[in-house]
Write an enzyme that holds these catalytic residues in place. Structure first.
Site, PDB file in Angstrom:
ATOM      1  N   HIS A  98      50.196  37.454  43.359  1.00 46.49           N
ATOM      2  CA  HIS A  98      50.498  36.032  43.521  1.00 46.49           C
ATOM      3  C   HIS A  98      50.003  35.541  44.875  1.00 46.49           C
ATOM      4  O   HIS A  98      49.287  34.565  44.966  1.00 46.49           O
ATOM      5  CB  HIS A  98      51.994  35.761  43.373  1.00 46.49           C
ATOM      6  CG  HIS A  98      52.302  34.305  43.321  1.00 46.49           C
ATOM      7  ND1 HIS A  98      52.459  33.546  44.452  1.00 46.49           N
ATOM      8  CD2 HIS A  98      52.457  33.468  42.274  1.00 46.49           C
ATOM      9  CE1 HIS A  98      52.703  32.288  44.103  1.00 46.49           C
ATOM     10  NE2 HIS A  98      52.707  32.224  42.778  1.00 46.49           N
ATOM     11  N   LEU A 110      56.412  41.745  39.204  1.00 44.69           N
ATOM     12  CA  LEU A 110      57.589  42.429  38.692  1.00 44.69           C
ATOM     13  C   LEU A 110      58.050  41.894  37.339  1.00 44.69           C
ATOM     14  O   LEU A 110      58.745  42.587  36.607  1.00 44.69           O
ATOM     15  CB  LEU A 110      58.749  42.331  39.682  1.00 44.69           C
ATOM     16  CG  LEU A 110      58.605  43.163  40.944  1.00 44.69           C
ATOM     17  CD1 LEU A 110      59.817  42.960  41.849  1.00 44.69           C
ATOM     18  CD2 LEU A 110      58.436  44.645  40.611  1.00 44.69           C
ATOM     19  N   HIS A 167      52.543  33.506  34.814  1.00 40.66           N
ATOM     20  CA  HIS A 167      51.302  34.067  35.366  1.00 40.66           C
ATOM     21  C   HIS A 167      50.863  35.298  34.586  1.00 40.66           C
ATOM     22  O   HIS A 167      49.708  35.418  34.181  1.00 40.66           O
ATOM     23  CB  HIS A 167      51.462  34.416  36.843  1.00 40.66           C
ATOM     24  CG  HIS A 167      51.559  33.234  37.753  1.00 40.66           C
ATOM     25  ND1 HIS A 167      50.830  32.081  37.581  1.00 40.66           N
ATOM     26  CD2 HIS A 167      52.301  33.030  38.867  1.00 40.66           C
ATOM     27  CE1 HIS A 167      51.119  31.222  38.532  1.00 40.66           C
ATOM     28  NE2 HIS A 167      52.015  31.773  39.336  1.00 40.66           N
TER      29      HIS A 167
END
Length: 131
Positions: free
Chosen positions: A20, A81, A86
């Protein structure tokens, strides 16, 4: 040279770590440590990091760099995680776009980190550290 001609000459296997990103450089530090360990293992000819947001290179730019360096196959692993938007939508779309741009390069996406059962061991270790 056209992208398809360039990629046809490529034969190196590459790892793309998709993250990210954070506006705080120190927040990306532990991820870069892991990536350096992967590089040191020599399991891949090429290793690059691509950021979803906030940092450079972007994932598409990181892919371009890998192909320019000779990647014939790219395994992309989400350094995430959870399987949010996304992981479920954005990253696969970016890889589909890369496949269209570089049809002679094989793109594969691995599972996100949080899916690994070893994460339970990490969580248990964190609990033991303060118990």
């Amino acid at each position: 040279m056209p992208a398809s001609s360039l990629s046809a000459m490529n034969s190196k296997n590459a790892l793309l770590v998709m993250v990210h990103g954070s506006p705080r450089p120190s927040s990306n530090g532990s991820m870069f440590e892991v990536v350096e360990q992967v590089k040191a293992s020599n399991a891949f000819d090429l290793v690059n990091v691509g950021f979803m947001e906030l940092n450079e290179p972007s994932i598409p730019d990181a892919i371009d760099q890998l192909v320019e360096q000779g990647a014939g196959s790219v395994i992309a692993v989400p350094y995430f995680l959870h399987a949010g938007t996304h992981v479920a939508d954005d990253l696969p779309t970016l890889l589909e776009e890369a496949q269209q741009k570089y049809p002679d390069v094989k793109f594969s996406m691995g599972d996100y980190l949080g899916h690994d059962p070893l994460l339970m061991d990490v969580l248990a270790q964190r609990v033991l550290e303060i118990a």
